[in-house]
Write a protein that holds these residues in place. Structure first.
Motif, PDB file in Angstrom:
ATOM      1  N   PRO A  46      45.138  26.180  24.206  1.00  0.00           N
ATOM      2  CA  PRO A  46      44.793  24.915  23.546  1.00  0.00           C
ATOM      3  C   PRO A  46      46.027  24.177  23.012  1.00  0.00           C
TER       4      PRO A  46
ATOM      5  N   ILE B 190      49.069  24.018  24.284  1.00  0.00           N
ATOM      6  CA  ILE B 190      49.709  23.270  25.348  1.00  0.00           C
ATOM      7  C   ILE B 190      48.777  22.153  25.844  1.00  0.00           C
TER       8      ILE B 190
ATOM      9  N   PHE C 117      46.098  20.561  24.439  1.00  0.00           N
ATOM     10  CA  PHE C 117      45.878  19.413  23.570  1.00  0.00           C
ATOM     11  C   PHE C 117      47.129  18.603  23.359  1.00  0.00           C
TER      12      PHE C 117
ATOM     13  N   GLU D  46      49.400  18.129  25.563  1.00  0.00           N
ATOM     14  CA  GLU D  46      49.526  17.292  26.755  1.00  0.00           C
ATOM     15  C   GLU D  46      48.574  16.093  26.676  1.00  0.00           C
ATOM     16  N   ILE D  47      47.307  16.372  26.222  1.00  0.00           N
ATOM     17  CA  ILE D  47      46.334  15.278  26.109  1.00  0.00           C
ATOM     18  C   ILE D  47      46.818  14.240  25.115  1.00  0.00           C
TER      19      ILE D  47
ATOM     20  N   LYS E 282      36.673  23.501  24.154  1.00  0.00           N
ATOM     21  CA  LYS E 282      36.819  22.121  23.743  1.00  0.00           C
ATOM     22  C   LYS E 282      37.862  21.435  24.645  1.00  0.00           C
ATOM     23  N   LEU E 283      38.975  22.104  24.872  1.00  0.00           N
ATOM     24  CA  LEU E 283      40.083  21.541  25.655  1.00  0.00           C
ATOM     25  C   LEU E 283      39.625  21.230  27.078  1.00  0.00           C
TER      26      LEU E 283
ATOM     27  N   LYS F 128      37.082  18.474  27.401  1.00  0.00           N
ATOM     28  CA  LYS F 128      37.693  17.175  27.172  1.00  0.00           C
ATOM     29  C   LYS F 128      38.411  16.699  28.434  1.00  0.00           C
ATOM     30  N   ILE F 129      39.170  17.632  29.035  1.00  0.00           N
ATOM     31  CA  ILE F 129      39.930  17.262  30.232  1.00  0.00           C
ATOM     32  C   ILE F 129      38.980  16.840  31.354  1.00  0.00           C
TER      33      ILE F 129
ATOM     34  N   LYS G 291      37.001  13.600  30.742  1.00  0.00           N
ATOM     35  CA  LYS G 291      37.912  12.488  30.914  1.00  0.00           C
ATOM     36  C   LYS G 291      38.092  12.173  32.388  1.00  0.00           C
TER      37      LYS G 291
ATOM     38  N   GLU H 296      48.696  23.931  32.967  1.00  0.00           N
ATOM     39  CA  GLU H 296      48.983  22.516  32.786  1.00  0.00           C
ATOM     40  C   GLU H 296      47.745  21.753  33.222  1.00  0.00           C
ATOM     41  N   ILE H 297      47.468  20.687  32.592  1.00  0.00           N
ATOM     42  CA  ILE H 297      46.233  19.930  32.822  1.00  0.00           C
ATOM     43  C   ILE H 297      46.114  19.535  34.289  1.00  0.00           C
TER      44      ILE H 297
END
Lengths: 1004, 122
Positions: free
Chosen positions: A774, A776, A778, A780-781, B15-16, B19-20, B23, B108-109
């Protein structure tokens, strides 16, 4: 087959005599042979000489005859009445007739090559050639030649009247060229006169020289003779040894082609003389000067000559003279016959001389024997008169032999003896047979015994003319017999009362003849029962064969010595017991028989004691030799009297033989010897044992063996202290085992600790990743949602960077704890190591020298290439950092090792008999403390100071190595450096093939 | 609109990820453990399930096995922060038993989105 020579031949005198007779005879034979050979030789030689000479004369006559004939023909041609006309007009009828005449002549003679007429100017006018195939034919006018420049034309021109010119013997020349094949030619010429007596031309005959040579070759009468014809200058015309005839015709070869060139000395002799014969080392030469022209035919006839030379070569002469070998063989044969004859003769002479000598010698020997004999010998007449006595007799009677001879019994003997003697004499004469008597005479108060034979001596079968008496003094024998009788009585008592059993047996049959009382006790049989038994039956059946055998051996042996060697055996008692005995046997002669005298001693008690002692000794030996301890005894002087053999094999210890009699100072270093000595003394003085002393035994090869020693005093029967007994238990095994256990325990503890730490950190890492995700994500977001140039974005970037570092750290923890998946592939280590080293070159300081020692072998292992490189690089980086002072050398070594039991025992992760690749990284740094080594793989342990390292490098290495089923070891010496070795299991060929096929299947 | 279920015992991570994904335009549901997830499976069809491996109450590997059996058309993405079963890691194990893709935590996202997109478009 061998020739048996008479033994006399061995006598040197026989050989000498033979030589004296044989050598002069042989000399005569040799001289005669020589003479015959010489005369034969000279006769042969004479024959050869004469034949050669005769041959020469024959040949010369033959030659002269031919030449004379030719001259006749020349005159005939020159004097033909139509010759002048023919010369004047060659085409006229006269010429035709002349031609016919010449053709007839040429065909008839066949020896003239050419018949010619030359006019006064030297031109050929008429010419008849002869050819052995075509016969004679006229030469066409156009073929006729100008001959005025040839030497024979002017020469013939000059001749007067009927003089004849003969050209030198040479080769024919046609059209200025030497004709080929060579045509030896002799030209005869003379003038032709017309009816007015004027010279109108020349007649010429070309004589075929070859015919002359053929003549010379004919009728050879002497074998091997070689005939040569030479001109006046010594050039060969024919018969040159190398066929170089006619040398003078070929300018440049003259020197080598003369007779003188081959036989220079001989040429000097020949050229001086008209004819002759001589013998040189080249052979037999016979020669003659030949004048081919008759003395009246020409003015120059005396100056024109040839030499005819005949040569019988020396090597041929040798074969003509008689064979030497025949004569030598004949001489040797004669010599052999002579020699054999001589030997036979001298042997006979020697034999007769020998036998005469033998007789003389025999006589002398008999005389000597007779005189030296102790027997009294006398010869006397039938009426008692002594005729001859020997020395012994004369000594017995006390007067010289000369005085005794001629006297009678009555003159010399006591009256009563005279009477007895005469009676005996009468009896012998009457019966004509010898008698034997025994006399007992007392002389000077001593009893004397005589044994006498009185015998008749007669040449024919008649009444004896003489008598002989031979008396032997047997007093000593008689007395000796008495002594024997006494001895026998003594022996009997010994025999009967002996404490040992005694048997007498007949040597040839082996039957017991007598036995004493003790023998009866020993066997349980009565003496009567014993007598008549075979001696082997005394023994149990299984012993009998041995007894017989040893008896035989003894018998052979006893010929040399009187006493036999005692042997041990058993006696079979009647009640079944086997009684051990010691037997001594003698063989002796008694009453003309060989007797075995055997003494049997009962050794039951001795045997029992012996076997008890032996058992005790064996027991003691077994104990002392099997205990893993040095056992020894020392005497009062503290010198070794006994040591066991412990340590001989493993440690090259001294053997009991080497130790006995020595003291500690002879063997051990002084300090150790002092210590031993003092404890020994304490034990001896106090009489109390010393227990459980920890000591060392120093062996000759320098090894120190740790021992636990107990020492006891050694008492004798009287209870006095006589020395020391020591037992030093070997503790080296125990010590090694202790050491090994301690190490193993340490390693186990260490690896266990690492495993625990690994598990622990693995768990932490997992949680950490969950925490970091989280952070890293969040961050990044957040960065994405903010304008890129805001300050907050800058700050968040720092958060992100820090979080990513944390992520990397967690990655390392996971690798150490082996919770990170690997990419395992079969691959070779060598390229991986080289690649890592290349990569490291940039990061290692230039002051560090790097070395690679790569052993060539199949270094395929199942590994994650990236991780292996990480291991090498981590170890190398650590090693290069560990070196603070120069010289700094970093060595990376790759080798193969197969694990033995010892290694497997001390490293639990290494499997016995498995082959491993070993990567070793050495540095020359200051080395590590033991405490450091123990902790070096712990995560977060670092010596680099705060902030300089994470302390995870080596734990990662450890994790990787263990993840590969490998092992890691560390050796470090203070001040010298550290070696870290990584062991990775090598793949076998089969494993490699299996992996290969798997990879193919899965489509790689 | 594609429907995605995310299972993780860490609420922050749930949550993370939601959210990703939201989005990015997906419909996302979350479950904090396996049992809650089971319930949701019965009520809704999912195009994709993103699941953690190591969780209390019910292991991710079990969820994967169950999904493969009951709903073979649903794509599965396994995510994990580490740990391992024997030699292979958990993620390898997940792939072995049927996960279509794996992503390591932390991620990484963009990496996560790439994977999701790949799975849903295949």
């Amino acid at each position: 087959m061998s020739i048996i020579l008479p033994k006399e031949l061995k006598h040197p005198r026989v050989l000498l005599q033979s030589a004296l007779i044989f050598l002069p005879l042989m000399a005569v034979v040799v001289l005669m042979s020589l003479h015959v050979y010489r005369s034969e030789q000279s006769r042969n030689m004479k024959e050869i000489r004469e034949a050669a000479q005769k041959n020469m004369i024959d040949k010369q006559q033959c030659l002269t005859k031919k030449i004379e004939d030719t001259i006749q023909d020349l005159h005939f041609i020159a004097s033909l009445p139509e010759a002048p006309n023919a010369l004047e007009n060659p085409r006229g009828t006269a010429a035709e007739r002349v031609n016919k005449t010449l053709i007839s002549l040429s065909n008839a003679k066949t020896i003239y090559d050419q018949l010619r007429y030359l006019d006064t100017s030297g031109k050929e006018v008429l010419r008849i050639n002869y050819d052995s195939l075509k016969g004679a034919y006229p030469v066409a006018e156009s073929q006729l030649q100008e001959k005025k420049h040839r030497y024979y034309f002017p020469a013939a021109q000059q001749l007067e009247a009927n003089d004849v010119y003969i050209s030198p013997f040479d080769l024919n020349i046609e059209h200025q060229e030497i004709e080929w094949p060579h045509k030896p030619t002799l030209r005869f010429a003379r003038s032709v006169f017309d009816r007015y007596g004027e010279k109108c031309g020349i007649a010429v005959i070309n004589f075929r020289g070859q015919l002359l040579f053929d003549t010379l070759g004919l009728h050879r009468t002497v074998r091997h003779e070689k005939l040569m014809l030479l001109n006046d200058e010594g050039f060969y015309l024919t018969g040159a040894p190398d066929e170089n005839n006619w040398g003078f015709m070929f300018p440049g070869t003259e020197k080598a082609t003369t007779f003188a060139a081959h036989f220079s000395d001989e040429w000097t002799r020949i050229s001086d003389t008209a004819e002759g014969q001589f013998h040189t080392k080249s052979g037999l030469f016979t020669f003659k000067k030949i004048y081919p022209l008759p003395s009246n035919s020409s003015t120059g006839s005396n100056n024109f000559y040839w030499y005819m030379v005949s040569l019988v070569p020396e090597n041929r002469l040798m074969t003509i003279v008689p064979a030497k070998l025949d004569y030598i063989t004949l001489t040797i044969l004669t010599g052999l016959i002579l020699f054999t004859g001589t030997l036979a003769l001298t042997t006979r002479i020697e034999r007769s001389r020998q036998s005469r000598k033998d007789l003389e010698k025999l006589a002398a020997e008999i005389q000597a024997f007779y005189d030296h004999s102790p027997t009294l010998i006398a010869i006397f007449s039938p009426d008692g008169e002594y005729l001859m006595v020997n020395k012994a007799t004369s000594e017995f009677l006390g007067m010289p032999a000369e005085e005794i001879v001629g006297k009678s019994f009555a003159d010399l003997l006591l009256p009563e003896l005279v009477k007895v003697f005469m009676e005996r004499t009468g009896k012998v004469i009457e019966t004509n047979t010898p008698i034997t008597v025994r006399d007992h005479i007392t002389i000077s108060n001593r009893a004397r015994y005589f044994h006498s034979v009185i015998f008749p001596i007669s040449s024919e079968n008649s009444r004896p003319s003489m008598l002989g008496a031979s008396s032997v003094d047997i007093t000593e024998q008689i007395l000796y017999q008495n002594v024997l009788k006494e001895n026998e009585a003594r022996f009997r008592s010994l025999f009967e009362e002996s404490p040992d059993a005694i048997f007498l047996a007949d040597a040839s049959s082996g039957i017991i003849t007598r036995a004493n009382e003790k023998a009866s006790t020993l066997t349980g049989l009565t003496r009567d029962e014993l007598a008549g038994k075979h001696f082997t039956s005394l023994h149990p059946e299984d012993q009998q064969e041995i007894i017989v055998k040893s008896f035989r051996e003894n018998e052979t042996e006893s010929r040399k010595s009187v006493t036999s060697i005692p042997m041990e055996s058993f006696v079979q008692h009647k009640d079944g017991r086997k009684i051990p005995v010691e037997i001594i046997s003698h063989k002796m002669r008694l009453d003309n028989r060989d007797i075995i005298y055997s003494i049997f001693r009962d050794i039951t008690i001795r045997k029992k004691t012996e076997s008890e002692l032996q058992e005790k000794t064996i027991m003691l030996e077994t104990v002392t030799e099997s205990v893993p301890a040095y056992i020894y005894m020392k005497n009062r002087d503290l010198r070794y009297t006994f040591t066991n053999r412990y340590g001989l094999e493993q440690h090259d210890h001294l053997s009991p033989e080497q130790l006995t009699g020595k003291n500690d100072y002879d063997i051990f270093p002084e300090a150790i010897a002092n210590h031993y000595r003092s404890t020994d003394k304490t034990v001896m003085e106090t009489g109390q044992p010393l227990m459980n002393m920890e000591e060392e035994v120093v062996l000759p090869n320098g090894t120190c063996v740790p021992v636990l020693t107990n020492k006891f005093p050694l008492f004798n029967k009287q209870g006095e202290i006589e020395g020391v007994i020591g037992i030093s238990m070997d503790r080296s095994e125990q010590k090694t085992a202790e050491e090994r256990n301690r190490k193993l325990e340490n390693q186990l503890r260490n690896s266990h600790k690492l495993e625990t730490l690994g598990t622990l950190s693995g768990g932490i890492a997992h949680d950490f990743n969950n925490i970091l995700t989280p952070i890293i994500g969040f961050t990044e977001i957040a960065i994405d949602t903010l304008p890129p140039d805001s300050d907050t974005v800058q700050d968040l970037q720092v958060v992100l960077k820090a979080a990513k570092r944390a992520k990397k750290l967690v990655q390392q923890i996971l690798t150490f704890s082996r919770q990170e998946p690997q990419n395992l592939l079969a691959q070779q280590l060598q390229p991986l190591i080289r690649e890592s080293m290349d990569f490291l070159r940039h990061s290692i300081p230039s002051t560090v020298r790097t070395e690679q020692i790569i052993e060539e072998f199949d270094d395929t292992v199942m590994c994650d290439a990236f991780q292996v490189q990480q291991v090498v690089m981590n170890l190398c980086t650590n090693a290069s950092q560990a070196m603070e002072t120069e010289p700094k050398t970093l060595t990376v070594e790759l080798g193969k090792i197969t694990i033995d039991s010892l290694m497997a025992a001390s490293h639990k992760n290494l499997k016995e008999n498995q082959s491993y690749a070993r990567i070793t990284v050495h540095d020359t740094g200051k080395g590590m403390e033991k405490e450091e080594i123990d902790r070096m793989f712990d995560p977060f342990y670092t010596t680099k100071g705060v902030g300089k390292g994470t302390g995870l490098g080596l734990s990662v290495v450890y994790g990787i190595v263990r993840g590969h089923d490998g092992e890691i070891t560390v050796e470090s010496t203070q001040g010298q450096g550290t070696s870290v070795s990584v062991f990775l299991p090598l793949m076998t060929k089969q494993q490699q093939q299996k992996t290969d096929s798997n990879e193919t299947d899965s489509g790689h | 609109m594609k429907q995605i279920l995310v299972i993780d015992d860490e609420p922050d991570i749930l949550k993370l990820i939601s959210k990703i994904l939201e989005k990015a335009g997906y419909r996302v549901m979350t479950a904090e453990n396996g049992r809650l997830a089971d319930k949701l499976f019965n009520e809704h069809p999912f195009d994709l399930v993103i699941t953690d491996i190591i969780m209390p109450q019910k292991e991710g590997l079990e969820i994967i096995l169950q999904l493969r059996e009951n709903s073979p058309d649903t794509k599965i993405l396994a995510i994990s922060g580490g740990g391992k079963i024997e030699r292979a890691g958990y993620l390898d194990a997940a792939r072995a038993i049927g996960a279509h893709a794996i992503v390591k935590k932390p991620f990484e996202i963009s990496h996560l989105l790439d994977k999701v997109e790949q799975l849903l478009n295949s």
